[in-house]
Scaffold this motif. Structure first.
Motif, mmCIF file in Angstrom:
data_model
loop_
_atom_site.group_PDB
_atom_site.id
_atom_site.type_symbol
_atom_site.label_atom_id
_atom_site.label_comp_id
_atom_site.label_asym_id
_atom_site.label_seq_id
_atom_site.Cartn_x
_atom_site.Cartn_y
_atom_site.Cartn_z
ATOM 1 N N PRO A 271 -0.800 10.736 4.453
ATOM 2 C CA PRO A 271 -2.184 11.218 4.447
ATOM 3 C C PRO A 271 -3.143 10.126 4.877
ATOM 4 C CG PRO A 271 -1.362 10.908 2.218
ATOM 5 C CD PRO A 271 -0.198 10.764 3.125
ATOM 6 N N LYS A 272 -4.134 10.503 5.679
ATOM 7 C CA LYS A 272 -5.125 9.546 6.166
ATOM 8 C C LYS A 272 -6.012 9.099 5.009
ATOM 9 C CE LYS A 272 -3.690 10.444 10.316
ATOM 10 N NZ LYS A 272 -2.850 9.522 11.003
ATOM 11 N N ARG A 273 -6.381 7.812 5.079
ATOM 12 C CA ARG A 273 -7.265 7.251 4.059
ATOM 13 C C ARG A 273 -8.458 6.615 4.738
ATOM 14 N NH1 ARG A 273 -2.181 6.782 2.457
ATOM 15 N NH2 ARG A 273 -1.641 7.301 0.303
ATOM 16 N N ARG A 274 -9.546 6.607 4.042
ATOM 17 C CA ARG A 274 -10.754 5.979 4.564
ATOM 18 C C ARG A 274 -11.220 4.946 3.556
ATOM 19 N NH1 ARG A 274 -13.771 8.892 8.516
ATOM 20 N NH2 ARG A 274 -12.728 10.809 9.153
ATOM 21 N N ARG A 275 -11.920 3.964 4.063
ATOM 22 C CA ARG A 275 -12.440 2.922 3.176
ATOM 23 C C ARG A 275 -13.937 2.779 3.406
ATOM 24 N NH1 ARG A 275 -13.033 -2.225 5.042
ATOM 25 N NH2 ARG A 275 -12.169 -3.097 3.150
ATOM 26 N N GLY A 276 -14.644 2.518 2.341
ATOM 27 C CA GLY A 276 -16.077 2.309 2.462
ATOM 28 C C GLY A 276 -16.386 0.845 2.667
ATOM 29 N N THR A 277 -17.270 0.545 3.581
ATOM 30 C CA THR A 277 -17.645 -0.839 3.837
ATOM 31 C C THR A 277 -19.096 -1.033 3.496
ATOM 32 O OG1 THR A 277 -18.226 -0.350 6.108
ATOM 33 C CG2 THR A 277 -15.958 -1.030 5.698
ATOM 34 N N ARG A 278 -19.522 -2.268 3.530
ATOM 35 C CA ARG A 278 -20.885 -2.615 3.129
ATOM 36 C C ARG A 278 -21.882 -2.048 4.111
ATOM 37 N NH1 ARG A 278 -17.384 -6.567 2.992
ATOM 38 N NH2 ARG A 278 -16.908 -7.687 1.072
ATOM 39 N N ASP A 279 -23.102 -1.748 3.558
ATOM 40 C CA ASP A 279 -24.226 -1.263 4.331
ATOM 41 C C ASP A 279 -23.919 -0.008 5.117
ATOM 42 O OD1 ASP A 279 -26.212 -3.243 3.727
ATOM 43 O OD2 ASP A 279 -24.899 -4.634 4.758
ATOM 44 N N GLY A 280 -22.985 0.786 4.611
ATOM 45 C CA GLY A 280 -22.805 2.105 5.161
ATOM 46 C C GLY A 280 -21.822 2.216 6.280
ATOM 47 N N ALA A 281 -21.230 1.141 6.803
ATOM 48 C CA ALA A 281 -20.256 1.277 7.875
ATOM 49 C C ALA A 281 -18.991 1.877 7.330
ATOM 50 C CB ALA A 281 -19.970 -0.081 8.482
ATOM 51 N N THR A 282 -18.364 2.781 8.063
ATOM 52 C CA THR A 282 -17.110 3.389 7.633
ATOM 53 C C THR A 282 -16.030 3.041 8.605
ATOM 54 O OG1 THR A 282 -17.596 5.402 8.816
ATOM 55 C CG2 THR A 282 -18.268 5.308 6.504
ATOM 56 N N GLU A 283 -14.840 2.788 8.099
ATOM 57 C CA GLU A 283 -13.703 2.436 8.924
ATOM 58 C C GLU A 283 -12.590 3.415 8.634
ATOM 59 O OE1 GLU A 283 -12.703 -1.506 8.127
ATOM 60 O OE2 GLU A 283 -14.697 -2.283 8.531
ATOM 61 N N GLU B 14 11.550 4.038 -5.062
ATOM 62 C CA GLU B 14 10.213 3.657 -5.523
ATOM 63 C C GLU B 14 9.468 4.883 -6.023
ATOM 64 O OE1 GLU B 14 7.166 3.798 -3.175
ATOM 65 O OE2 GLU B 14 8.086 4.603 -1.392
ATOM 66 N N LEU B 15 8.487 4.620 -6.806
ATOM 67 C CA LEU B 15 7.565 5.647 -7.258
ATOM 68 C C LEU B 15 6.165 5.218 -6.850
ATOM 69 C CD1 LEU B 15 8.888 6.510 -10.809
ATOM 70 C CD2 LEU B 15 9.089 7.881 -8.734
ATOM 71 N N ARG B 16 5.540 5.992 -6.029
ATOM 72 C CA ARG B 16 4.218 5.632 -5.537
ATOM 73 C C ARG B 16 3.189 5.771 -6.658
ATOM 74 N NH1 ARG B 16 1.041 8.938 -0.817
ATOM 75 N NH2 ARG B 16 -1.067 8.358 -1.429
ATOM 76 N N ASN B 17 2.301 4.745 -6.757
ATOM 77 C CA ASN B 17 1.241 4.757 -7.767
ATOM 78 C C ASN B 17 -0.028 4.227 -7.110
ATOM 79 O OD1 ASN B 17 -0.446 4.594 -9.934
ATOM 80 N ND2 ASN B 17 0.964 3.466 -11.247
ATOM 81 N N ASP B 18 -0.918 5.138 -6.718
ATOM 82 C CA ASP B 18 -2.136 4.723 -6.031
ATOM 83 C C ASP B 18 -3.043 3.888 -6.916
ATOM 84 O OD1 ASP B 18 -1.315 5.940 -3.791
ATOM 85 O OD2 ASP B 18 -2.614 7.699 -3.944
ATOM 86 N N ASP B 19 -3.008 4.104 -8.223
ATOM 87 C CA ASP B 19 -3.893 3.366 -9.124
ATOM 88 C C ASP B 19 -3.574 1.882 -9.122
ATOM 89 O OD1 ASP B 19 -5.138 5.698 -9.789
ATOM 90 O OD2 ASP B 19 -3.894 6.071 -11.560
ATOM 91 N N CYS B 20 -2.307 1.536 -8.828
ATOM 92 C CA CYS B 20 -1.903 0.122 -8.826
ATOM 93 C C CYS B 20 -1.792 -0.419 -7.404
ATOM 94 C CB CYS B 20 -0.562 -0.063 -9.537
ATOM 95 S SG CYS B 20 -0.597 0.379 -11.289
ATOM 96 N N VAL C 17 -9.333 -4.977 2.781
ATOM 97 C CA VAL C 17 -8.647 -4.558 1.562
ATOM 98 C C VAL C 17 -9.507 -3.496 0.890
ATOM 99 C CG1 VAL C 17 -7.595 -5.302 -0.599
ATOM 100 C CG2 VAL C 17 -7.714 -6.894 1.327
ATOM 101 N N SER C 18 -8.945 -2.336 0.650
ATOM 102 C CA SER C 18 -9.702 -1.239 0.058
ATOM 103 C C SER C 18 -8.839 -0.481 -0.940
ATOM 104 C CB SER C 18 -10.189 -0.292 1.162
ATOM 105 O OG SER C 18 -9.085 0.220 1.887
ATOM 106 N N PRO C 19 -9.464 0.314 -1.820
ATOM 107 C CA PRO C 19 -8.678 1.095 -2.778
ATOM 108 C C PRO C 19 -7.791 2.099 -2.059
ATOM 109 C CG PRO C 19 -10.978 1.011 -3.427
ATOM 110 C CD PRO C 19 -10.901 0.453 -2.057
ATOM 111 N N CYS C 20 -6.673 2.396 -2.662
ATOM 112 C CA CYS C 20 -5.714 3.345 -2.095
ATOM 113 C C CYS C 20 -5.991 4.720 -2.689
ATOM 114 C CB CYS C 20 -4.286 2.886 -2.403
ATOM 115 S SG CYS C 20 -3.023 3.886 -1.620
#
Length: 895
Positions: free
Chosen positions: A583-595, A632-638, A711-714
């Motif tokens: 699944p695609k993920r997005r990350r938020g960057t400073r001052d509103g830029a999105t990557e 493995e067991l995927r854990n997005d929180d970690c 580096v961004s949250p998963c």
């Protein structure tokens, strides 16, 4: 043994040579540094830190005569600190040990105690005076100095006790000299002297016990022991009151002791407390203590001198305090002579203020003083000529000196010229001069403001005639752009009262014409704004449509031969990190830029230098197969999502593990590879604990082989449909500045140092490309909008290096793909070179003229392309759609 002795001898020789060498170097370098400081002071004599550095260097070099001159020069410009004064006084005492020179040291002490109220300087003064007790009148001189000391610093809660005790110790020494030897009955004269001295010591004890000082209980115990009798009730009452006052002040005093310099907040709290208590002597001592540690804080001086002017009103005390700050008004208030006031004003002009408005204020104060000296009943006088000359000089000074230094006049509304015009019209009856001044005011960019025209109109109304009033209002109607309705209303009101029917008709016609034009301009602006908003909305819809079309084309390109992906089961859901269908993920960057997820961007724009090879493909395939075999067991929180890595990164799993081991135990690292085994530039790091995620996010933008690592949250959007892409603030951020035009070599520290002089910087960010290269842009957030506004005025147009920067309040527009920083519309145009008028390199147009006509009312043909903006069609990147051969045929046949 002989060899060891030889080594020792050589060591001594080398040490001696080095000592001589460094001695020569220091001998040469010292004067060079001193001369450098002297040159700096010749350029700016009001550089406080430069004075301090020069004094330290001269003291190290032992140049006592130059040291004395340097201290003398600094004391003429600034009040010296307690440390500088004590060093100077001790040096002078050592140099002037002969009796005839004691008066010079006394004069220096007198100057020192007027700079600040410092207990240590007073103690040094009293101790030095004790050395002259044997001289005629020496004892009375010492006693008078002690009396002045306890009056000045006896209320100092922490250091005042030392002054009282030194005074009592002096009187005890005198007591021992007047007491007769044991066994001898004193004479009447001796007994009288003894009683007088005892009473002096009793009085000192009683005076000290009435003052709240630290450790005053010990003083009371000493008094009980010394007096050998019961303490009087009146003394006890005063002592209890002092203890109660001490209990109130002690927490504030302890906060001062524990605080780090400059202790402004603690001193301010103490001052507010004493102001509520209302004791003038205690208020004065706490102000003096605060200024002794913060002598370069203008606000503190202003508050202190304002208190003295409004409350105490003692001439000597007020003027001595103003003399250490800025005191033109105080000199006038206490009838100082004109030469003294003028001299102080000239010194103030070269004092090196940090704001252009400071110069305007000092000029206004001086011009007000000169105006009050003029007797306007006389047609001409020396004072009036001086006032006019000073007004003219002030305007020239603002133009030549202030604007050149600050890039602004500091007097945008021309207040000084307005005052001059009113003085000429009111006092001098010279309305023609007033009109000339107002013409100059209005030509300095003020003609568009209604309030400036109305000021001029009111001047003409009061001191001029109706003809000039009418002329001023007619000009105002034509020129005003901020409030034209108000000016039109004033003109019509004037004609109702003063004008004829013809004047009324002219005024009505002029105002209606002007207001119609204004309304047309406003309507056009509203339509333009609405069209712009509609176009933005249409472009957004078109981008979404184009994006969906591209996705459909990609699916169609795979063809029927593509391997169908099996439907994921519940058990397989946790093993899809390395699968292309992750699944695609997005990350938020400073001052509103999105990557966006780097998987899509990696496929389109591999970084420079990327060359896929078989060896790397084999490594990637091996790593991919290894990861697939790992249970493995995927854990997005970690976990965290890592992107923007170089595709050429070798052994990404090992390198990512090394980067994040400091954040906590790493459970597994999952770099993502393409089907050919090439690294895609992104991956996942899973920790054993969620605590490590916060530490890992701090590594955002760390460089990995020359590229900033994101580096961004998963977050899995399938499982978290409410997760939204971060959107930057689309409203005006009044406390934040947007700076452009910065040199690429400008660092964050350099820019922060520039901004700190204009306010408190809360956050500062330099905008960079994904490669880490700077864009020459920055965002600076101040503590409040007032500081940000002041910073805009002072920094806009400032030169940094060879660049002139632009500074504005951050007001981000509506964001779309084409508005992203660094996005170049020309990058998406067809890769062909056009000459002038849209032709090719040969400058020959090979298209028939008939094809340049409009084929359809909604689209325009320009050199073989459709004008996408006119047709309302544009791709997500803003590119135009080239015409096909069939399009040309249809257009030709239609003609």
């Amino acid at each position: 043994m002989a060899i060891n002795k030889a080594k020792v001898a050589v060591g001594f020789i080398v040490s001696g040579v080095l000592m001589v060498f460094f001695g020569v170097v220091l001998t040469v370098v010292g004067p060079i540094i001193i001369d450098d400081q002297v040159v700096k002071l010749s350029i700016n004599a009001f550089d406080y830190n430069c004075h301090v550095d020069l004094i330290k260097l001269l003291k190290q070099e032992g140049e006592l005569l130059r040291l004395r001159k340097a201290r003398q020069k600094m004391s003429e410009l600034f009040p010296l600190t307690e440390e500088i004064w004590l060093e100077w006084l001790k040096d002078e005492i050592r140099l002037t040990e002969e009796e005839p020179n004691r008066e010079k040291v006394y004069e220096l002490f007198e100057k020192a105690v007027t700079d600040y109220i410092c207990p240590d300087i007073w103690l040094e003064f009293a101790q030095y005076s004790i050395g002259g007790m044997g001289l005629p009148g020496g004892m009375e001189k010492v006693r008078s100095i002690f009396e002045r000391a306890v009056m000045a610093v006896g209320l100092h809660m922490t250091k005042g006790q030392a002054v009282w005790e030194a005074y009592r110790e002096f009187e005890n020494v005198i007591l021992s000299t007047v007491q007769p030897p044991p066994g001898r009955v004193p004479s009447c004269e001796e007994q009288g002297c003894l009683n007088v001295q005892l009473e002096r010591i009793h009085t000192l004890f009683r005076r000290q016990l009435a003052v709240p000082l630290m450790d005053m209980e010990a003083t009371f115990a000493e008094y009980e022991e010394w007096s050998e009798q019961e303490v009087a009730e009146t003394v006890m009452i005063q002592y209890r009151k002092a203890l109660q006052q001490l209990a109130k002040c002690k927490p504030l005093e302890e906060a001062l002791i524990l605080a780090e310099p400059p202790k402004m907040a603690e001193y301010q709290a103490f001052i507010e407390f004493e102001l509520k208590e209302g004791d003038p002597a205690r208020i004065q001592i706490i102000y003096e203590r605060a200024l002794a540690e913060n002598c370069l804080v203008p606000d503190m001086w202003t508050k202190y001198t304002t208190y003295l002017d409004r409350q105490l009103k003692f001439k000597d005390l007020v003027l001595s305090s103003h003399e250490r700050a800025s005191y033109l008004l105080a000199l006038e208030r206490y009838d100082a002579d004109h030469a003294t006031v003028s001299d102080v004003f000239e010194k103030a002009l070269i004092a090196g203020f940090i704001q252009a408005t400071d110069y305007v204020e000092i000029w206004q104060a001086f011009l007000d003083y000169l105006r009050r000296r003029v007797d306007f009943s006389k047609e001409s006088s020396k004072e009036l000529e001086e006032l006019r000359g000073s007004f003219a000089r002030s305007l020239e000074y603002m133009k030549q000196d202030v604007e050149e230094r600050f890039g602004e006049s500091g007097d945008a509304s021309c207040i000084i010229m307005q005052i001059w015009a009113r003085i000429e019209a009111l006092h001098c009856k010279n309305i023609q001069k007033a009109r000339e001044l107002w013409d100059s005011i209005l030509t300095k960019g003020n003609a568009k403001y209604a309030n400036m025209w109305l000021e001029y109109y009111n001047l003409e109304r009061s001191y001029g005639d109706n003809a000039h009033c009418r002329k001023a209002l007619h000009r105002a109607v034509q020129c005003t752009s901020d409030y034209p309705e108000h000016v039109c209303e004033v003109l019509l009101t004037f004609e109702r009262v003063e004008g004829s029917l013809e004047d009324w008709d002219v005024a009505v016609l002029k105002t209606e014409t002007r207001l119609n034009r204004v309304n047309e301009q406003r309507a056009k602006a509203a339509v333009k704004e609405a069209n712009h908003a509609r176009q933005e909305e249409d472009r957004g819809d078109q981008r979404q449509k184009n994006k969906a079309d591209k996705k459909g084309q990609k699916k169609g390109q795979k063809g029927p031969g593509a391997v169908l992906k099996r439907k994921a089961t519940q058990d397989d859901h946790h093993n899809d990190w390395n699968n292309d269908s992750a699944p695609k993920r997005r990350r938020g960057t400073r001052d509103g830029a999105t990557e966006e997820n780097m998987e899509t961007e990696a496929g389109r724009n591999p970084p420079p230098g990327y060359k896929p090879g078989n060896k790397r493909a084999q490594q990637g395939s091996a790593a991919q197969s290894q990861n697939d075999e790992k249970p493995e067991l995927r854990n997005d929180d970690c976990s965290v999502f890592i992107s923007n890595l170089a595709y050429t990164l070798e052994e990404p799993e090992a390198k990512l593990r090394a980067q994040f081991e400091s954040c906590g135990p790493v459970a597994q690292v999952r770099p993502v590879f393409a089907t050919k085994g090439t690294f895609k530039g992104y991956g996942y790091v899973q920790f054993e604990s969620t605590v490590s995620v916060a530490e890992a996010l701090k590594l955002d933008r760390r460089e990995v082989e020359g590229r900033p690592m994101f580096v961004s949250p998963c977050v899995d959007k399938k499982e978290n449909p409410d997760f939204k892409i971060f959107k930057y603030n689309t409203t005006m951020e009044r406390q934040k500045l947007f700076i452009s035009g910065l040199p690429f070599s400008c660092t964050k520290e350099q820019l922060e140092e520039i901004c700190k002089s204009h306010g408190t910087v809360k956050d500062l960010r330099l905008v960079t490309y994904r490669s880490g290269k700077p864009k020459g842009l920055a965002y600076v957030e101040f503590a409040d909008d007032t500081q940000a506004s002041q910073a805009v005025l002072k920094m806009d147009g400032m030169d940094i290096g060879d660049n002139k920067i632009c500074v504005a309040i951050s007001n981000p527009p509506r964001r779309n793909m084409m508005d992203k920083p660094g996005f170049d519309r020309t990058d998406l145009m067809p890769r062909q070179v056009f000459g002038g008028r849209g032709r090719g390199r040969t400058q020959l147009s090979l298209i028939p003229r008939s094809l340049h006509r409009q084929s359809e009312p909604v689209s325009q043909v320009k050199n073989g392309t459709v004008d996408a903006e006119a047709a309302g069609e544009s791709s997500a990147a803003g590119e135009t759609k080239p015409l096909s051969n069939s399009d040309f045929a249809r257009m030709l046949l239609s003609k």
